[in-house]
Design a protein around this motif. Sequence first.
Motif, PDB file in Angstrom:
ATOM      1  N   ILE A 195     -29.039 -38.830   4.959  1.00  0.00           N
ATOM      2  CA  ILE A 195     -29.399 -38.014   3.762  1.00  0.00           C
ATOM      3  C   ILE A 195     -28.936 -38.839   2.444  1.00  0.00           C
ATOM      4  CG2 ILE A 195     -28.470 -35.974   2.679  1.00  0.00           C
ATOM      5  CD1 ILE A 195     -28.326 -34.728   5.399  1.00  0.00           C
ATOM      6  N   LYS A 196     -27.734 -39.274   2.705  1.00  0.00           N
ATOM      7  CA  LYS A 196     -27.317 -40.045   1.263  1.00  0.00           C
ATOM      8  C   LYS A 196     -28.119 -41.500   0.870  1.00  0.00           C
ATOM      9  CE  LYS A 196     -23.652 -42.920   1.657  1.00  0.00           C
ATOM     10  NZ  LYS A 196     -22.316 -43.396   1.533  1.00  0.00           N
ATOM     11  N   ASN A 197     -28.787 -42.028   1.923  1.00  0.00           N
ATOM     12  CA  ASN A 197     -29.453 -43.295   1.630  1.00  0.00           C
ATOM     13  C   ASN A 197     -31.116 -43.041   1.837  1.00  0.00           C
ATOM     14  OD1 ASN A 197     -27.681 -45.816   1.676  1.00  0.00           O
ATOM     15  ND2 ASN A 197     -26.826 -44.546   3.392  1.00  0.00           N
ATOM     16  N   SER A 198     -31.545 -41.808   1.513  1.00  0.00           N
ATOM     17  CA  SER A 198     -32.932 -41.440   1.531  1.00  0.00           C
ATOM     18  C   SER A 198     -33.056 -40.064   0.779  1.00  0.00           C
ATOM     19  CB  SER A 198     -33.695 -41.563   3.014  1.00  0.00           C
ATOM     20  OG  SER A 198     -33.039 -40.359   3.879  1.00  0.00           O
ATOM     21  N   ASP A 199     -34.714 -40.096   0.438  1.00  0.00           N
ATOM     22  CA  ASP A 199     -34.926 -38.637  -0.196  1.00  0.00           C
ATOM     23  C   ASP A 199     -35.828 -37.918   0.807  1.00  0.00           C
ATOM     24  OD1 ASP A 199     -37.010 -40.480  -0.268  1.00  0.00           O
ATOM     25  OD2 ASP A 199     -37.676 -39.927  -2.314  1.00  0.00           O
ATOM     26  N   ALA A 200     -35.650 -38.151   2.052  1.00  0.00           N
ATOM     27  CA  ALA A 200     -36.721 -37.620   3.119  1.00  0.00           C
ATOM     28  C   ALA A 200     -36.327 -36.270   3.665  1.00  0.00           C
ATOM     29  CB  ALA A 200     -36.644 -38.826   4.324  1.00  0.00           C
ATOM     30  N   VAL A 201     -34.982 -36.098   3.855  1.00  0.00           N
ATOM     31  CA  VAL A 201     -34.921 -34.847   4.693  1.00  0.00           C
ATOM     32  C   VAL A 201     -34.870 -33.623   3.908  1.00  0.00           C
ATOM     33  CG1 VAL A 201     -33.081 -33.725   6.364  1.00  0.00           C
ATOM     34  CG2 VAL A 201     -33.392 -36.062   6.118  1.00  0.00           C
ATOM     35  N   GLU A 256     -24.506 -17.649  -7.932  1.00  0.00           N
ATOM     36  CA  GLU A 256     -22.957 -17.345  -7.960  1.00  0.00           C
ATOM     37  C   GLU A 256     -21.940 -18.531  -7.715  1.00  0.00           C
ATOM     38  OE1 GLU A 256     -21.653 -14.369  -7.559  1.00  0.00           O
ATOM     39  OE2 GLU A 256     -23.658 -13.251  -7.831  1.00  0.00           O
ATOM     40  N   GLY A 257     -22.580 -19.616  -7.550  1.00  0.00           N
ATOM     41  CA  GLY A 257     -21.630 -20.799  -7.397  1.00  0.00           C
ATOM     42  C   GLY A 257     -22.816 -22.113  -7.185  1.00  0.00           C
ATOM     43  N   VAL A 258     -22.131 -23.472  -7.274  1.00  0.00           N
ATOM     44  CA  VAL A 258     -22.848 -24.733  -7.127  1.00  0.00           C
ATOM     45  C   VAL A 258     -21.984 -25.575  -6.388  1.00  0.00           C
ATOM     46  CG1 VAL A 258     -24.375 -26.310  -8.067  1.00  0.00           C
ATOM     47  CG2 VAL A 258     -24.121 -24.127  -9.176  1.00  0.00           C
ATOM     48  N   ASP A 259     -22.412 -26.416  -5.238  1.00  0.00           N
ATOM     49  CA  ASP A 259     -21.932 -27.318  -4.508  1.00  0.00           C
ATOM     50  C   ASP A 259     -22.564 -28.584  -4.358  1.00  0.00           C
ATOM     51  OD1 ASP A 259     -18.950 -26.324  -4.208  1.00  0.00           O
ATOM     52  OD2 ASP A 259     -19.832 -24.712  -3.026  1.00  0.00           O
ATOM     53  N   ILE A 260     -22.059 -29.665  -4.344  1.00  0.00           N
ATOM     54  CA  ILE A 260     -22.877 -30.683  -3.718  1.00  0.00           C
ATOM     55  C   ILE A 260     -23.311 -30.595  -2.295  1.00  0.00           C
ATOM     56  CG2 ILE A 260     -20.903 -31.852  -2.847  1.00  0.00           C
ATOM     57  CD1 ILE A 260     -23.741 -33.558  -4.484  1.00  0.00           C
ATOM     58  N   GLY A 261     -24.744 -30.770  -2.011  1.00  0.00           N
ATOM     59  CA  GLY A 261     -25.287 -30.679  -0.786  1.00  0.00           C
ATOM     60  C   GLY A 261     -24.625 -31.543   0.422  1.00  0.00           C
ATOM     61  N   THR A 262     -24.625 -30.774   1.448  1.00  0.00           N
ATOM     62  CA  THR A 262     -24.101 -31.512   2.792  1.00  0.00           C
ATOM     63  C   THR A 262     -25.103 -31.297   3.869  1.00  0.00           C
ATOM     64  OG1 THR A 262     -22.875 -29.699   3.612  1.00  0.00           O
ATOM     65  CG2 THR A 262     -21.829 -31.100   1.861  1.00  0.00           C
ATOM     66  N   VAL A 263     -24.924 -32.052   5.158  1.00  0.00           N
ATOM     67  CA  VAL A 263     -25.628 -31.856   6.195  1.00  0.00           C
ATOM     68  C   VAL A 263     -25.592 -30.588   6.499  1.00  0.00           C
ATOM     69  CG1 VAL A 263     -25.805 -32.360   8.613  1.00  0.00           C
ATOM     70  CG2 VAL A 263     -24.926 -34.125   7.127  1.00  0.00           C
ATOM     71  N   GLN A 264     -24.524 -29.746   6.459  1.00  0.00           N
ATOM     72  CA  GLN A 264     -24.629 -28.194   6.655  1.00  0.00           C
ATOM     73  C   GLN A 264     -25.447 -27.265   5.938  1.00  0.00           C
ATOM     74  OE1 GLN A 264     -20.677 -26.998   7.968  1.00  0.00           O
ATOM     75  NE2 GLN A 264     -21.510 -25.199   8.898  1.00  0.00           N
ATOM     76  N   SER A 265     -25.695 -27.848   4.460  1.00  0.00           N
ATOM     77  CA  SER A 265     -26.664 -27.099   3.483  1.00  0.00           C
ATOM     78  C   SER A 265     -27.950 -27.227   4.011  1.00  0.00           C
ATOM     79  CB  SER A 265     -26.203 -27.873   2.314  1.00  0.00           C
ATOM     80  OG  SER A 265     -25.050 -28.104   1.743  1.00  0.00           O
ATOM     81  N   LEU A 266     -28.223 -28.441   4.740  1.00  0.00           N
ATOM     82  CA  LEU A 266     -29.546 -28.415   5.131  1.00  0.00           C
ATOM     83  C   LEU A 266     -29.955 -27.737   6.489  1.00  0.00           C
ATOM     84  CD1 LEU A 266     -30.125 -32.088   3.887  1.00  0.00           C
ATOM     85  CD2 LEU A 266     -31.165 -29.991   2.875  1.00  0.00           C
TER      86      LEU A 266
END
Length: 826
Positions: A231-237, A155-165
Amino acid sequence: MVEKSRQFPHIYVPEKGKNEAYKRPPQGGGSKSPPERDRKEHAQFLEQAIDRAIQEARQQIKSRNSNVAVGVPGFYLEFQLKAEETAALKSLENRQKKIELVAVSQLPEQQDMVRATVFVPESAANYFLKKIEEYRDEDTKKNKPKNEALIARLEGVDIGTVQSLFTDEPALFPQDNREIWWEVWLRKGKKEGFEQVATILDVRINSHTLSFPEREIVLAMCNVEAMAQIIKNSDAVAELRLAKDTPSFFLEMRTREQDEWVEDLAARLLEPGKHAVSICLLDSGVVQRHPLLSPGLAQNDMHTVEPSWGVNDSPQWQGHGTAMAGLCLYSDSLMDFLATSEPVKLLHRLESVKILPNSGGNKPELYGAITEQGISLPEIHEPTRRRVLCMAVTSETLSNHRGTPSSWSAAIDRLCFNDGDFRRLMVISAGNIRQDIPVTNYLDINDTEPIENPGQAWNPLVVGAYTEKINIIDPNYQGWQTVAPGGDLSPRSRTSVTWETQWPIRPDVVFEGGNMAWDGQNPGESINDLCLLTTHYRPNLRMFDRISDTSSATALASYMAARIMSEHPNYRPETVRALIVHSAEWTPAMQKHFNGASSKTSRCNLVRRYGYGVPDLGRALQSAKNDLTLIIEDEIQPFYLEVNSVKLKEMKLHQLPWPQEKLEELGEANVELKITLSYFIEPNPGERGWAYRHRYASHGLRFQVKGSLESDRDFRWRINQAVREEEEDNPVSNHSDNEKWFLGPKARDVGSIHSDVWYGTAVELAQKDAIAVYPVGGWWKEKKYLDRYEAISSYSLIVSIRVPEVDVDIYTPVYNLVSTVVPIDI
């Protein structure tokens, strides 16, 4: 009911079930078709949305701080889709390209929508854009748009944020820039990189860690902005939740006994034997010097997870651990022991592990890690000792109303399962309602107040409270009434009525939790007459305390587990748990509610209130002539690897020693067949369970009983059909026999213990002499790369036949058919 005295040992069936290869029936039906779309228009909409998201993602990657960044450069995409279209979730991952679905949660304010958050490495940035282009321009051999199963459902796509996780309740997400403790769920193998980034950004990390097959969990304190930088500076979360506060209890003290009584009883106590079973209390510590506790609790069996706390109980928790210890050692018989002059033999011992601090409680902890650390201490000290782990420590959160596993409950599941070979029996409480209890509709409050954390766990025995205490003798309460009628749910006990139906039935059982009194105007309150007597944590001031609610119920359940384990030290933890559940029955007060239930769904809701009822130690340990119990302990390999695909391997067919002739003689007499299947799952937590590939449980087991008029061939075919239907998430076929089961497969087949009763005639039961135990899917099957597809699952099967209305011996014919009857172990 005509019931003979219980004087016969249960019949242990030594023969293992026959391995039956699973043969998949022909495919039928299939998954629901994707929604109809204007192909060009839908593709254009998604292309624009994903192009915006990728452009923003490239800016994020470009702005990464080279002095901070670790891991593979990448970004998160948030896909929105309708909750009914979650079949698409499995297509959002691509292991070869390192694209991983990390979190799935409901969209705030939109009950019918979910968001799926996916980590995408920079090297695969155009992966989904290409999928959309292929959907727009290319057809399959069946003249369908390519990738339609995925793209048409988006239905839609957005850039992920802290709230997305963030996968806790949306209302819990911090709305300001204050620092909070986050529960950070990391992708496996990424903990070191996360810690490196957090240290550079001056983000505080708690030392405790939990580890699962695909996730590691840590606590970090920071605001939303700092978490966004991580989140921006790692691929961990992979996922974020809110860290939960220290547990709390409601407990009052009682004073009405004399020191002389204690001295008299202490002089008559006989200490438990050297190899006695132990109840290991994970609580606030115990005051070991209490004269009634020291004979059963050695000083070197006192432990603490934090040396600075010491091992003794503290006022912070109002002596909760010491009160639990008295009930665990003496059950509810302390007053009887005080009144007698006979010697009292302690049948098991105690161990104490202090997991709660002496003061404070503001600092959040990973209680799963603390629980794990606590359990390790007595096991290191006495590695060969048989023990029941008892914990009445719970935490109230705003996010446990659905039954979703937490880090704490998942840790307990892992501790019970352990390595699959050495498993642990753990008894935990359902938790108490903390608000005032209205008198006129108290059960409505019970039904809406959900089980507390970590009661979402699948493997432990989860205990609620009921009460038989209705006598008020104290003249200070003359004219007061009890809140709960005798035999009904204790006023503060929590339930799983509001949980989503795929999660386990909780509580499993209920034990005495005391009652509350009411003056006719104010909310109910606890009084001495309606609580249980136990030991006080300040023996220099008073010897006795009172205890109630699910704490007392959990202690009584642990006592029963220890008694069973003492009588039968070779029984598996799954068997002890099964015997407790299997022995349970609903009281007449509970049964009145069941009698008014008009459907299996309403019955299931009542089971989610009362569990399977009130256990009985005598019934758990012994059979009667007209009420016999068979015990089966077996193993099964649910899955295996064939070429590159993990498939279902086998089912087990148990041909039972059956009193066929005796049952046929009874003709139309009413009989009951009760079956309890118990096993432990290996957890793989994470809020991705909307798709079958991300199931929490390693596997599931089910049982089916041969129909009265069913051939062996037809029975095998029905089992294979049931497996296929469950694998495809289709409704289970309505076999004619299902209506005679009290709950039926749909209601009972949740969690990792399944118990149900079949009601019919003796002549019908005469032919029901076979039970199949078979596997259903889980992450052992769906996640081949975790290499658990050859794992073995142990299970326990308890089968009882009861002839409630006839004085008849059905025990002896079965006894004669079985070569080995397990005696009571000394």
